[in-house]
Scaffold this motif. Structure first.
Motif, PDB file in Angstrom:
ATOM      1  N   ALA A 226      21.280   0.874  68.486  1.00  0.00           N
ATOM      2  CA  ALA A 226      21.607   2.154  67.872  1.00  0.00           C
ATOM      3  C   ALA A 226      21.002   3.264  68.732  1.00  0.00           C
ATOM      4  N   PRO A 227      21.700   4.400  68.887  1.00  0.00           N
ATOM      5  CA  PRO A 227      21.203   5.446  69.787  1.00  0.00           C
ATOM      6  C   PRO A 227      19.825   5.965  69.441  1.00  0.00           C
ATOM      7  N   ASN A 228      19.440   5.906  68.162  1.00  0.00           N
ATOM      8  CA  ASN A 228      18.133   6.415  67.763  1.00  0.00           C
ATOM      9  C   ASN A 228      17.051   5.340  67.770  1.00  0.00           C
ATOM     10  N   GLU A 229      17.376   4.116  68.235  1.00  0.00           N
ATOM     11  CA  GLU A 229      16.407   3.019  68.181  1.00  0.00           C
ATOM     12  C   GLU A 229      16.083   2.454  69.555  1.00  0.00           C
ATOM     13  N   MET A 478      30.939  14.813  63.770  1.00  0.00           N
ATOM     14  CA  MET A 478      30.135  14.176  64.806  1.00  0.00           C
ATOM     15  C   MET A 478      31.054  13.368  65.717  1.00  0.00           C
ATOM     16  N   SER A 479      30.794  13.394  67.019  1.00  0.00           N
ATOM     17  CA  SER A 479      31.735  12.827  67.999  1.00  0.00           C
ATOM     18  C   SER A 479      31.574  11.325  68.198  1.00  0.00           C
ATOM     19  N   VAL A 480      31.247  10.599  67.143  1.00  0.00           N
ATOM     20  CA  VAL A 480      31.207   9.131  67.197  1.00  0.00           C
ATOM     21  C   VAL A 480      31.915   8.599  65.959  1.00  0.00           C
ATOM     22  N   GLY A 481      32.541   7.441  66.116  1.00  0.00           N
ATOM     23  CA  GLY A 481      33.254   6.840  65.001  1.00  0.00           C
ATOM     24  C   GLY A 481      33.171   5.332  65.036  1.00  0.00           C
ATOM     25  N   ARG A 482      34.168   4.688  64.405  1.00  0.00           N
ATOM     26  CA  ARG A 482      34.132   3.224  64.348  1.00  0.00           C
ATOM     27  C   ARG A 482      34.188   2.590  65.726  1.00  0.00           C
ATOM     28  N   ARG A 483      34.860   3.252  66.658  1.00  0.00           N
ATOM     29  CA  ARG A 483      34.932   2.692  68.015  1.00  0.00           C
ATOM     30  C   ARG A 483      33.559   2.637  68.662  1.00  0.00           C
ATOM     31  N   ASN A 484      32.624   3.443  68.175  1.00  0.00           N
ATOM     32  CA  ASN A 484      31.249   3.436  68.668  1.00  0.00           C
ATOM     33  C   ASN A 484      30.323   2.651  67.748  1.00  0.00           C
ATOM     34  N   ASN A 485      30.917   1.856  66.833  1.00  0.00           N
ATOM     35  CA  ASN A 485      30.131   1.071  65.884  1.00  0.00           C
ATOM     36  C   ASN A 485      29.299   1.963  64.974  1.00  0.00           C
ATOM     37  N   ALA A 486      29.819   3.137  64.643  1.00  0.00           N
ATOM     38  CA  ALA A 486      29.078   4.072  63.797  1.00  0.00           C
ATOM     39  C   ALA A 486      28.752   3.424  62.456  1.00  0.00           C
ATOM     40  N   ASP A 487      27.537   3.648  61.999  1.00  0.00           N
ATOM     41  CA  ASP A 487      27.067   3.074  60.749  1.00  0.00           C
ATOM     42  C   ASP A 487      26.073   4.053  60.137  1.00  0.00           C
ATOM     43  N   PRO A 488      26.140   4.304  58.823  1.00  0.00           N
ATOM     44  CA  PRO A 488      25.218   5.261  58.207  1.00  0.00           C
ATOM     45  C   PRO A 488      23.752   4.943  58.452  1.00  0.00           C
ATOM     46  N   ARG A 489      23.430   3.671  58.672  1.00  0.00           N
ATOM     47  CA  ARG A 489      22.027   3.303  58.861  1.00  0.00           C
ATOM     48  C   ARG A 489      21.429   3.894  60.127  1.00  0.00           C
ATOM     49  N   TRP A 490      22.262   4.123  61.165  1.00  0.00           N
ATOM     50  CA  TRP A 490      21.699   4.791  62.339  1.00  0.00           C
ATOM     51  C   TRP A 490      22.240   6.207  62.519  1.00  0.00           C
ATOM     52  N   LEU A 491      23.323   6.555  61.797  1.00  0.00           N
ATOM     53  CA  LEU A 491      23.789   7.935  61.852  1.00  0.00           C
ATOM     54  C   LEU A 491      22.836   8.882  61.115  1.00  0.00           C
ATOM     55  N   PRO A 493      19.477   8.917  60.602  1.00  0.00           N
ATOM     56  CA  PRO A 493      18.322   9.411  61.362  1.00  0.00           C
ATOM     57  C   PRO A 493      18.705  10.388  62.477  1.00  0.00           C
ATOM     58  N   ILE A 494      19.868  10.174  63.102  1.00  0.00           N
ATOM     59  CA  ILE A 494      20.299  11.082  64.172  1.00  0.00           C
ATOM     60  C   ILE A 494      20.620  12.462  63.596  1.00  0.00           C
ATOM     61  N   ILE A 495      21.341  12.498  62.482  1.00  0.00           N
ATOM     62  CA  ILE A 495      21.665  13.779  61.858  1.00  0.00           C
ATOM     63  C   ILE A 495      20.385  14.516  61.475  1.00  0.00           C
ATOM     64  N   CYS A 496      19.434  13.789  60.909  1.00  0.00           N
ATOM     65  CA  CYS A 496      18.173  14.415  60.504  1.00  0.00           C
ATOM     66  C   CYS A 496      17.408  14.957  61.709  1.00  0.00           C
ATOM     67  N   ALA A 529      23.476  24.262  61.589  1.00  0.00           N
ATOM     68  CA  ALA A 529      24.412  24.529  62.683  1.00  0.00           C
ATOM     69  C   ALA A 529      23.687  25.076  63.904  1.00  0.00           C
ATOM     70  N   ALA A 530      22.715  25.953  63.684  1.00  0.00           N
ATOM     71  CA  ALA A 530      21.958  26.501  64.811  1.00  0.00           C
ATOM     72  C   ALA A 530      21.146  25.420  65.512  1.00  0.00           C
ATOM     73  N   ALA A 531      20.582  24.497  64.736  1.00  0.00           N
ATOM     74  CA  ALA A 531      19.763  23.438  65.333  1.00  0.00           C
ATOM     75  C   ALA A 531      20.598  22.481  66.167  1.00  0.00           C
ATOM     76  N   VAL A 532      21.784  22.077  65.658  1.00  0.00           N
ATOM     77  CA  VAL A 532      22.581  21.107  66.397  1.00  0.00           C
ATOM     78  C   VAL A 532      23.210  21.740  67.645  1.00  0.00           C
ATOM     79  N   ARG A 533      23.440  23.065  67.621  1.00  0.00           N
ATOM     80  CA  ARG A 533      23.964  23.705  68.832  1.00  0.00           C
ATOM     81  C   ARG A 533      22.973  23.581  69.972  1.00  0.00           C
ATOM     82  N   LYS A 534      21.695  23.643  69.678  1.00  0.00           N
ATOM     83  CA  LYS A 534      20.666  23.526  70.714  1.00  0.00           C
ATOM     84  C   LYS A 534      20.432  22.073  71.114  1.00  0.00           C
TER      85      LYS A 534
END
Length: 602
Positions: A226-229, A478-491, A493-496, A529-534
């Protein structure tokens, strides 16, 4: 096959070090047809190139003599691209030419220039250095080239990549024309071939690279994470393999600092190696690895070439390399000189395709899988404890006396349990990591029933109650989906992390093939929105979005029409000017009269 006959002094040095059979590059440079000639050699990293050109120079420097005469002007010059590689070559030549009583001097950037000046003034037989420092000594008249018989360019492709062409040409132009020139490079691109044509005479081409089999002594593994792990996966890989020496590669100095601090905090004996360190700090870090005081080195690509560490059995690519050359040079830190090694490439779900292209371009046969789980690591720990050397060593009387004292007050099972706890206490705890469990996970679609259940659970999760049981929400994409194995369990923490919010401020998450849409509480949406732009990066982009299917949740939590937009997010379509009523859509249209205003028919 044994080493060909070279020089009795060098043969004794090889025997003392336990060298019995030459590597392919060593055997190639010692063939009779290569004797006394200029050489253009391509060989993979870790193939024993230093000993190869050390042996190849023996006849040129010593002739028939077994020992060198009194030191005076240097006879040979070895040029290396980095400080670490130059110092490593210096150490190798000291033991190789030790029985021949050679004096080897080093001239390396970042070291004490006055000490180097004294060494050159006192006389030496061989000089090893980096291009910039050698040119400085040459321009100041401290380095006498008049008696030079040979020059070696080690890792020539790296020196040109680092911008040392001008320094190299200055040094080579100052040397005698009748010298031998040995050029060693992992690859022979056009600029290296041009350099060879200009400065070599009738050079013999030696190629020991094997097509499509890079680093045959290395086992390659690609682990989907997972990208955050990534950091957690590094911990588990280190714990699973438990190599005596490991190197972890990152892209930036900041990542090196963070990962190094994280590993030390967890109990690993780790050092950092990057370009921001002084030469003294880098030398201490490498010495700690050689002495065994440190087991893990976290490094940038500055350490990818020329570093030879004993017992380095594991290389981890925490960040994907940018090109196949970097991948091979990083990986080449292990599996050197006939020893086996393991290379682990951590691949976030969002970068699976890039990793596959990179591995294909490098010609690497890799085994795909998930990161080691905590349970797998604990099982490995149990096997290691049962094989611990303290269980097989012969006990002395003092140990037996202590054992009898322990058995007098405790049962054998209690003592064994305490022994296991003591051994486990020395090991960092493994981490819980997420894995889809699918070898081709990014291309597989989860079961529809599971997706529906996940969506329903997400809609009713506890965090929504903190906003009045269904407060107004704003949708983001968010620019990831099922093709990227997106799963709420790792999405989640990334959103936060990217948006500086907590899980309680996140609403519904809907995952599609190419993207993911999710809700953020209206009250904090502008800040999010301001935080994710940065924070947006090349892999994951977050931006405001319309609700999926054109609907949006209202204050009652049910589907309905889109409410007026708030919080600074513009709604689509034209907006009437303040104080004006919407007019007819076309100039010729007449507004309809209400039934109450109709005139009665006569």
């Amino acid at each position: 096959m044994p080493f060909p006959k070279t020089n009795p002094s060098l043969e004794r040095a090889l025997a003392d070090k336990g060298y019995s059979d030459p590597t392919p590059v060593q055997a190639a440079v010692l063939q009779p047809e290569a004797e006394g000639r200029d050489l253009l050699v391509s060989a993979q990293t870790g193939s024993g190139k230093t000993v190869a050109y050390g042996l190849a120079l023996a006849g040129t420097l010593l002739g028939e003599a077994e020992r060198f005469g009194p030191p005076a002007e240097p006879l040979a010059l070895i040029i290396a691209p980095t400080r670490e590689l130059a110092l490593q070559v210096h150490r190798e030549l000291i033991w190789l030419y030790g029985p021949a009583r050679a004096r080897v001097a080093s001239c390396v950037g970042g070291m004490d220039v006055r000490r180097e000046q004294r060494a050159l003034a006192d006389g030496c037989h061989i000089v090893v250095g980096t291009p910039g420092r050698l040119r400085d000594h040459l321009e100041r008249g401290r380095l006498d080239m008049s008696r030079m018989r040979a020059v070696v360019l080690d890792e020539a492709d790296e020196m040109l990549d680092l911008g040392f062409r001008e320094d190299l040409e200055f040094i080579l132009d100052a040397m005698p024309q009748d010298r031998r020139t040995l050029l060693f490079s992992a690859t022979i691109p056009r600029n290296i071939a041009t350099l060879a044509r200009r400065y070599q005479r009738d050079a013999q081409r030696i190629d020991t690279l094997v097509e499509n089999q890079p680093h045959g002594d290395i086992e390659y593994r690609a682990l989907r994470v997972a990208p955050n792990e990534t950091e957690l996966a590094v911990v588990n890989v280190l714990r699973f393999f438990e190599a005596r020496g490991a190197m972890v590669f990152c892209h930036t100095r900041e990542t090196v600092r963070h990962l190094h601090a994280s590993l030390v905090e967890r109990g690993f004996s780790a050092v950092a190696l990057s370009g921001e360190l002084t030469q003294n700090e880098r030398s201490h870090a490498l010495q700690a690895l050689r002495d065994g005081r440190a087991r893990v080195c976290v490094a940038t690509d500055v350490a990818a070439r020329g570093i030879d560490l004993p017992d380095l059995g594991l290389v981890i690519h925490a960040d994907l390399p940018n090109d196949p050359e970097t991948l091979l040079h990083r990986s080449g830190r292990t599996g050197r000189a006939g020893r086996k090694g393991t290379c682990v490439i951590l691949v976030p779900y969002t970068r699976r395709r890039k990793a596959e292209r990179l591995l294909d371009d490098a010609g690497i046969d890799v085994t795909w899988g998930g990161p080691p789980s905590a349970d797998e690591i604990r099982l490995k720990d149990r096997e290691r404890i049962l094989q611990d050397p303290s269980l097989t060593e012969e006990a002395v009387e003092e140990d037996l006396a202590m054992a009898r004292a322990l058995l007098a007050g405790r049962s054998a099972e209690e003592i064994a349990a305490a022994f296991a706890r003591v051994l486990r206490a020395r090991l960092p705890a493994p981490e819980e990591v997420f894995d889809s469990g699918s070898e081709r996970g990014p291309r597989e679609r989860p079961d529809k029933r599971a997706r529906d259940k996940e969506r329903d659970d997400r809609k009713t999760r506890e965090g929504r109650a903190d906003y009045g049981g269904g407060a107004d929400m704003v949708w983001f994409r968010m620019s990831v989906g099922r093709r990227n194995n997106a799963d709420p369990r790792w999405l989640l923490p990334i959103i936060c992390r990217l948006g500086h919010v907590t899980k309680k401020e996140i609403g519904t998450i809907r995952i599609f093939d190419q993207e993911t849409k999710f809700e953020i509480a209206q009250s904090i949406a502008p800040k999010f929105a301001a935080a994710v732009r940065k924070a947006n990066d090349e892999d994951i982009r977050i931006e405001p979005a319309d609700a999926p299917g054109g609907w949006r949740k209202g204050p009652d939590g049910e589907k309905g029409k889109k409410p007026p937009n708030k919080g600074g997010f513009k709604a689509r379509g034209p907006k009437p000017h303040s104080g004006e009523r919407p007019g007819p859509s076309r100039s010729g249209d007449k507004p309809k009269r209400s039934p109450s205003k109709k005139r009665k028919r006569d």
